[in-house]
Motif scaffolding. Structure first.
Motif, PDB file in Angstrom:
ATOM      1  N   ASP A 224      -1.705 -11.401  15.922  1.00  0.00           N
ATOM      2  CA  ASP A 224      -2.371 -12.416  16.735  1.00  0.00           C
ATOM      3  C   ASP A 224      -3.126 -11.773  17.890  1.00  0.00           C
ATOM      4  N   GLY A 225      -4.111 -10.978  17.545  1.00  0.00           N
ATOM      5  CA  GLY A 225      -4.943 -10.403  18.593  1.00  0.00           C
ATOM      6  C   GLY A 225      -4.341  -9.160  19.214  1.00  0.00           C
ATOM      7  N   ILE A 226      -4.352  -8.035  18.484  1.00  0.00           N
ATOM      8  CA  ILE A 226      -3.845  -6.805  19.084  1.00  0.00           C
ATOM      9  C   ILE A 226      -5.001  -5.835  19.314  1.00  0.00           C
ATOM     10  N   SER A 227      -4.890  -5.073  20.386  1.00  0.00           N
ATOM     11  CA  SER A 227      -5.905  -4.076  20.725  1.00  0.00           C
ATOM     12  C   SER A 227      -5.219  -2.738  20.943  1.00  0.00           C
ATOM     13  N   LEU A 228      -5.745  -1.696  20.305  1.00  0.00           N
ATOM     14  CA  LEU A 228      -5.125  -0.369  20.409  1.00  0.00           C
ATOM     15  C   LEU A 228      -6.209   0.703  20.437  1.00  0.00           C
ATOM     16  N   ARG A 229      -5.880   1.846  21.008  1.00  0.00           N
ATOM     17  CA  ARG A 229      -6.764   3.010  20.984  1.00  0.00           C
ATOM     18  C   ARG A 229      -5.944   4.194  20.508  1.00  0.00           C
ATOM     19  N   LEU A 230      -6.542   5.026  19.665  1.00  0.00           N
ATOM     20  CA  LEU A 230      -5.838   6.220  19.214  1.00  0.00           C
ATOM     21  C   LEU A 230      -6.837   7.373  19.183  1.00  0.00           C
ATOM     22  N   ALA A 231      -6.500   8.446  19.912  1.00  0.00           N
ATOM     23  CA  ALA A 231      -7.385   9.602  19.978  1.00  0.00           C
ATOM     24  C   ALA A 231      -7.103  10.538  18.801  1.00  0.00           C
ATOM     25  N   PRO A 232      -8.069  11.378  18.425  1.00  0.00           N
ATOM     26  CA  PRO A 232      -7.851  12.301  17.302  1.00  0.00           C
ATOM     27  C   PRO A 232      -6.668  13.215  17.575  1.00  0.00           C
ATOM     28  N   GLY A 233      -5.886  13.488  16.537  1.00  0.00           N
ATOM     29  CA  GLY A 233      -4.797  14.438  16.659  1.00  0.00           C
ATOM     30  C   GLY A 233      -3.579  13.930  17.402  1.00  0.00           C
ATOM     31  N   ARG A 234      -3.566  12.645  17.751  1.00  0.00           N
ATOM     32  CA  ARG A 234      -2.424  12.105  18.510  1.00  0.00           C
ATOM     33  C   ARG A 234      -1.610  11.152  17.649  1.00  0.00           C
ATOM     34  N   THR A 235      -0.444  10.800  18.156  1.00  0.00           N
ATOM     35  CA  THR A 235       0.420   9.875  17.425  1.00  0.00           C
ATOM     36  C   THR A 235       0.659   8.634  18.264  1.00  0.00           C
ATOM     37  N   LEU A 236       0.325   7.503  17.691  1.00  0.00           N
ATOM     38  CA  LEU A 236       0.611   6.225  18.338  1.00  0.00           C
ATOM     39  C   LEU A 236       1.687   5.534  17.521  1.00  0.00           C
ATOM     40  N   ALA A 237       2.776   5.170  18.176  1.00  0.00           N
ATOM     41  CA  ALA A 237       3.846   4.473  17.467  1.00  0.00           C
ATOM     42  C   ALA A 237       3.720   2.983  17.721  1.00  0.00           C
TER      43      ALA A 237
END
Lengths: 648, 325
Positions: free
Chosen positions: A364-377
């Motif tokens: 229901d409307g999520i916003s995320l950013r993920l940079a190269p080579g990183r891990t987002l859980a």
């Protein structure tokens, strides 16, 4: 100390194999004895053997079991039935399948009561209330499918209590449950046990659960007990090489950035015919004698183990690498993956014309950013929409709103096909997600062929198999010839085949044992370092998050309630849900202490509560929370919380 | 639920139109109206005039599906298909080629068909379920093994063998009941008993083996283990838990045939001389009587659709998880 249950040399055979081979232990009245071990080590078989409820192919080949002085193995089947339920109660792992789906809960409990002279509805009501089910009078007439997993497990417990057993056998009672629900159920079991003076045989693979519940611990490996000790002794100084490696394989924050100790190989086949120590093949400390002679029991200070080493002997395992200093924030780097207001709503259709009468707001409307080579859980409990979110990013389910950009390019129905070379997914269940009729090589090559990637596919397959730690000549085999851990390696190789920049990992280790999980986590860490991959890691396992995530986003009922760096979210959580989630994880030091229990179950995403979705379960809820959903606020730079009463 | 039933009944309309079209096409691919007339008139009196007269009297002188000579709507309505097949949607079946009213014929023949089919169904289901439960109760013993071997042997033998063998042994050698025939009222019993037993014996092998598999699969489930862990007896587990859950797959095959019981059995009725709807259909096919054939196919399709609907509704009775919507 007189024992309530005494097991001597219990042996269970299936064909030529011995899943339980000479197991002996005692349980005193009121005591909790935990059987700890990985899958396939014989824990459940031991329990079913005690109940004499073994599957048709298995039989008890020897040994003695006595409960309160009665020899259970000598009883006639009709007499044994009076022991089941009254002497030995049992609850099972899967509450979803362990209750009869077409019988009301009241009748299923009533059946157990009727065997002990009844008590009828009033007594059933008492039992449901005792296991903490709200509104028991209504629930009594409901069917299992109308209840949540946690509630079904409570019903199982009520059913087991109906016979007032002297000993309760709990076979992985919380493995299928979410961590906040697990905390509730463990609490309940402990309270009931104290109240009723009931002994418990707790079967689990989870060291945290053992630490929380057990008085004494028995570690099983390949059908045998290899170590028995009090909880305090066991957690202070596990003695057996296998026990010590189990601890070392656990991911946690202290091992961040370092490698986990793995146990090479897998549990041996039980029809192998053992001469020496069963663990020798996987033990770093094995000596010549280990392969020649079965080890004797050794004892020191109430701790017993089956090993050629002395208790307290053995080389110390590689110490955990201290937490690396947090890498300089690379927030400035252009984000590889940008998600804005991603939404997946499923229509609920009803009536004559199948009109949509509502929406299940899975995401229901999520916003995320993920940079190269990183891990987002992406962390959350089952049903919070995390898997749907992962699939929506790859458009495996069509999003109903929002935008996903990969390296600046918008992913939509027309661009996704080309983008699949840059983003790939690894699924949770390695047994279900590989086509059983295709050879491994074909499974890996399929993606390259469909995307038209040029080059020598055969050489690439060999290279990929090498990268994930498998032999190149395995390409000709079929998935069923591999273990769970190996299959997950194959799934990773398949995803890597098209050289993606981003992997969406959906619970990649939750179907695996601890020692195998460590292997896969190490592999993922190596691949990230070597190939510069970014990971979107979808999981419910906080320990794994703590071990590998750079950034964490916590999801509840389709929305992200808190996000920030791992340090911020896991050390200084501001949202009450995150705090409860972290507190519910059983700790190895066994200190339950200030348990922060979240009451109740997560509400349905078809009908979320008004205002803040978490308010019905939140200790800080106020009028404001009931009125409106909180806007995102920054608790610290990069640390975003959606709560009216955010705070440490 | 009501909305669901209504929707399903609406779906039935295109299905029945299709059934009518296909029956019509199949019948007239094999026969022409001229063939039908020759068949009815017999060899001696066949003259082109007689054939034309026969066709005109029964409405077979029109084109099959498209009348180019007619005006406006008549192009579609002045055809054999429209005049003969479309009327059936009002359950107006017309007359057979021998002039008898088909609806009345069906009403009188339904009784004998049911007299055989209903006991076969009820007793057969009871016998099959009991036999399968018995095998499951003694699972993994020699008795179970022998039972399965018996099932396989029985299902491997043709149904015709049971019919002829039964008639020979029971009627010819033992003289217990008449070989074939039928009488109305209570006298029907002595004519019906042998066909019923033969039908049950012919069917029990394959059904019992299938039910046994379902029961075994069900008794391996987790909730059955839970029931045993409560201390329930094997009987309580089998009847209280396994049977109720196993009913769900069994219903799929069983409920759907209930409405079609009215149609009787082609084979049994033909061999035992039961004047039911099964033998009526066979006779009509032999006589190339299109009016009767299409009426029987139409009724059979209607009953089958009702059967499928009943199956869905019956799920809601045995499985609380199923909600029709």
């Amino acid at each position: 100390m007189s024992s309530l249950l005494s097991v001597r040399d219990l042996t269970v055979v299936i064909g030529a194999g011995r899943p339980v081979d000479g197991v002996s232990f005692d349980i005193a009245p009121g005591e909790t004895f935990a059987l700890l071990g990985e899958s396939g080590c014989g824990k459940s078989m031991t329990a079913l053997g005690l109940m004499r409820l073994l599957p048709a192919a298995a039989r008890i080949a020897g040994g003695a079991v006595s409960l309160d002085g009665r020899d259970l193995l000598a009883l006639a089947e009709a007499e044994m039935r009076t022991v089941r339920g009254a002497g030995l109660g049992m609850i099972f792992q899967e509450p979803a399948t362990s209750l009869n789906p077409v019988m009301t809960v009241g009748r299923q409990i009533g059946e157990a009561l009727a065997l002990r002279g009844g008590g009828g509805r009033a007594r059933a009501l008492e039992l449901l209330a005792a296991v903490g089910i709200p509104d028991p009078a209504r629930r009594l007439d409901e069917y299992p499918f109308q209840m949540s997993g946690g509630m079904k497990q409570r019903v199982m417990i009520a059913m087991a209590l109906a016979g007032e057993p002297a000993l309760l056998i709990a076979d992985e009672p919380t493995t299928a449950l979410d961590v906040t629900i697990q905390a509730q159920v463990l609490d309940l079991l402990k309270g009931l046990q104290r109240e009723r003076g009931m002994a418990m045989l707790l079967i689990t693979h989870d060291l945290g659960v053992v630490a929380r519940m057990a008085d004494r611990v028995g570690v099983m490996y390949a059908g045998q007990l290899v170590e028995v000790a009090s909880r305090e002794r066991f957690f202070a100084a596990p003695a057996h090489p296998y026990s010590r490696r189990l601890f070392a394989a656990l991911p946690d924050a202290a091992r961040r950035g370092g490698r986990l100790t793995t146990i090479p190989g897998s549990v041996p086949r039980l029809d192998a015919g053992f001469t020496g120590c069963r663990f020798a093949e996987r033990c770093g400390e094995a000596m010549a004698v280990c392969r020649r002679e079965a080890p004797p029991w050794r004892e020191a200070g109430g701790q017993r183990m089956r090993c050629h080493l002395d208790i307290g002997g053995g080389a110390p395992l590689a110490p955990a690498v201290p937490a690396a200093a947090p890498a300089a924030e690379v927030e400035a780097a252009a984000a590889l993956l940008e998600i804005d207001d991603l939404a997946v709503h499923f229509p609920i259709r009803r009536g004559f014309l199948k009109r949509a009468v509502g929406q299940v707001r899975a995401v229901d409307g999520i916003s995320l950013r993920l940079a190269p080579g990183r891990t987002l859980a992406l962390v959350g409990e089952s049903g919070c929409g995390k898997t749907t979110a992962g699939k929506a990013i790859l458009r495996l389910v069509a999003p109903t709103g929002g935008q996903v950009r990969l390296a600046g390019a918008t992913l939509d129905a027309t661009t996704i096909a080309a983008a699949r070379a840059s983003v790939q997914m690894v699924f949770q269940d390695p047994f279900g997600s590989l086509n059983p009729r295709l050879r491994i090589g074909a499974i890996i090559a399929e993606g390259m062929e469909s995307l038209g990637i040029p080059g020598d596919h055969g050489a690439r397959i060999a290279e990929l198999l090498g990268q994930v730690g498998l032999a190149a000549d395995m390409a000709g085999r079929y998935p069923h010839e591999f273990s769970g851990g190996q299959r997950q390696r194959i799934a990773i190789a398949r995803a890597l085949a098209v050289a993606p920049k981003l992997l969406v990992l959906d619970e990649p280790t939750s179907a695996l044992d601890v020692s195998v999980q460590a292997q896969i986590l190490n592999l993922l860490a190596d691949l990230q370092k070597g190939l510069g991959l970014a990971y979107l890691f979808i999981t419910h396992n906080i320990a794994v998050v703590d071990y590998l995530a750079d950034e964490v986003a916590v999801m509840y009922l389709g929305r992200i309630v808190e996000r920030g760096s791992a340090e911020q979210v896991l050390r200084k959580p501001h949202h009450p849900y995150t705090q409860a989630l972290l507190a519910a994880v059983p700790r190895l030091d066994g200190r339950a202490g200030e348990q922060l229990l979240v009451p109740g179950d997560p509400p349905s995403p078809a009908n979320p509560p008004a205002g803040c979705h978490f308010h019905p379960r939140c200790p800080r809820a106020s009028e404001t929370c009931r009125a409106a959903y909180p806007q995102a606020a920054e608790a610290a730079p990069g640390h975003e919380v959606r709560c009216w009463h955010a705070g440490p | 639920m009501l909305a669901y039933i209504l929707r399903r009944l609406l779906y039935a309309i295109p299905i029945l139109v299709g059934v009518n079209l296909i029956t019509f096409a199949l019948f007239f691919v094999v026969n022409t109206p001229d063939d039908m007339a020759r068949m009815q008139l017999g060899v001696k009196r066949v003259t082109p005039e007689a054939i034309e007269k026969w066709k005109a009297e029964r409405g077979y002188d029109k084109p099959l599906v498209w009348n180019g000579a007619a005006e406006g709507l008549g192009k579609a309505t002045e055809t054999i298909f429209f005049k003969k097949s479309v009327r059936m949607f009002a359950f107006d079946f017309g007359r057979a080629d021998d002039g008898r009213d088909i609806a009345r014929e069906i009403a009188t023949r339904m009784g004998p068909s049911l007299a055989v089919a209903l006991p076969t169904f009820v007793l057969g289901l009871f016998a099959t379920v009991s036999f399968a439960l018995l095998l499951v109760y003694f699972r993994a013993t020699y008795l179970d093994f022998a039972g399965v071997v018996l099932c396989v042997a029985m299902m491997s033998i043709s149904g015709l063998f049971y019919i002829i063998g039964g008639q020979w042994l029971v009627s010819k050698i033992w003289h217990l009941v008449p070989i074939s025939g039928y009488a109305p009222g209570l006298d029907a019993a002595k004519f019906v008993i042998l066909p019923v037993i033969v039908s049950i014996v012919a069917g029990i092998g394959s059904s019992a083996r299938w039910y046994r598999t379902i029961f075994l699969e069900e008794s391996g489930r987790d909730y059955v283990r839970t029931a045993r862990a409560k201390g329930l007896s094997e009987r309580a587990v089998l009847f209280g838990h396994v049977l109720r859950n196993a009913l769900i797959p069994i219903l799929t095959g069983v409920v759907v045939v209930i409405p079609t019981l009215f149609m009787g059995s082609l084979l049994i009725e033909a061999f035992f001389g039961i004047p039911g709807l099964g033998s009526y259909t066979i006779d009509a096919i032999n006589a190339q009587d299109f009016a009767v054939v299409r009426a029987m196919v139409f009724i059979g399709s209607c009953l089958y659709i009702v059967g499928l609907l009943l199956t869905d509704i019956s799920y809601t009775w045995v499985d609380p998880r199923v909600r029709l919507g």
